[in-house]
Enzyme design. Structure first.
Site, PDB file in Angstrom:
ATOM      1  N   ASP A   9       0.873  -1.164   0.000  1.00 52.67           N
ATOM      2  CA  ASP A   9       0.000   0.000   0.000  1.00 52.67           C
ATOM      3  C   ASP A   9       0.919   1.226   0.000  1.00 52.67           C
ATOM      4  OD1 ASP A   9      -2.260   1.714   0.495  1.00 52.67           O
ATOM      5  OD2 ASP A   9      -1.613   1.761   2.592  1.00 52.67           O
ATOM      6  N   ASP A  63       0.131   5.084   0.875  1.00 51.38           N
ATOM      7  CA  ASP A  63       0.022   6.049   1.974  1.00 51.38           C
ATOM      8  C   ASP A  63      -0.005   5.350   3.328  1.00 51.38           C
ATOM      9  OD1 ASP A  63      -0.136   8.161   0.095  1.00 51.38           O
ATOM     10  OD2 ASP A  63      -2.294   7.820  -0.131  1.00 51.38           O
TER      11      ASP A  63
HETATM   12 MG   LIG Z   1      -2.644   3.313   3.567  1.00 52.72          MG
END
Ligand SMILES: [Mg+2]
Ligand SMILES: [Zn+2]
Length: 181
Positions: A11, A13
């Site tokens: 992922d 962020d």
């Molecule tokens: Mg995230």
């Protein structure tokens, strides 16, 4: 027969770069991009161990009108350049630009982005690993049939993740143990 590859899906962020911290709220331009501690070194070690490294990211800010798709591409070019300066390489990036709750086919917790990358790059999902900081990441990883690693969690729940670590750097030994040579 060509053997399928192993991948680590990251992922973006909250795993690679800061989000909702003192420095930055959301990443809407390249200057909002602050790499988290040890991320470049960790990705470099994943590269060297033979894992493919992918980014799978929900970017609903595009669908909501906070950012253009062109700007997102600029951010991702900048991210790759920042990492490259430290010898780390992202093999591919997949993003969902649709609004949250629009029932698009790709937004995590759906496994679509992982499945598409796996098909494109000849990846064995059952021997691959998804790393995320939120529930949709873990659910997407499980749906895809990957092992799942929760990092930087703001919750006491693990969402069914196989393991929980403070951050990518600390998860690295566990991930590397899963590399078949
Ligand atoms: Mg995230
Ligand atoms: Zn989507």
């Amino acid at each position: 027969m060509i053997e399928k590859k192993q991948a680590v899906f990251l992922d973006r962020d909250g795993v690679i770069n800061e989000v909702l911290t003192k420095k930055v709220k959301f990443v809407n331009k390249p200057s909002d991009l602050y790499l988290l501690d040890g991320v470049a070194e960790s990705i470099k070690m994943l590269n060297e161990s033979g894992f493919l490294v992918f980014v799978v990211t929900n970017q609903g800010g595009i669908g909501l009108g906070y950012m253009t798709e062109e700007m997102l591409k600029t951010i991702h070019t900048d991210l790759k350049n920042k990492l490259a300066k430290q010898g780390a390489k992202i093999d591919d990036i997949s993003y969902c630009s649709h609004k949250p709750n629009s029932d698009c086919p790709c937004r995590k917790p759906k496994a679509y982005m992982l499945q598409k990358l796996a098909a494109t790059h000849n990846v064995d999902l059952s021997r691959s690993i998804m790393v995320g900081d939120r529930e949709p990441d873990i659910l997407a990883g499980k749906e895809a049939g990957c092992q799942t690693v929760l990092v930087h969690s703001r919750s006491t729940y693990s969402y069914g993740a196989d393991v929980v670590f403070q951050d990518l750097k600390n998860a690295l030994p566990w991930i590397l143990e899963h590399k078949n040579h």
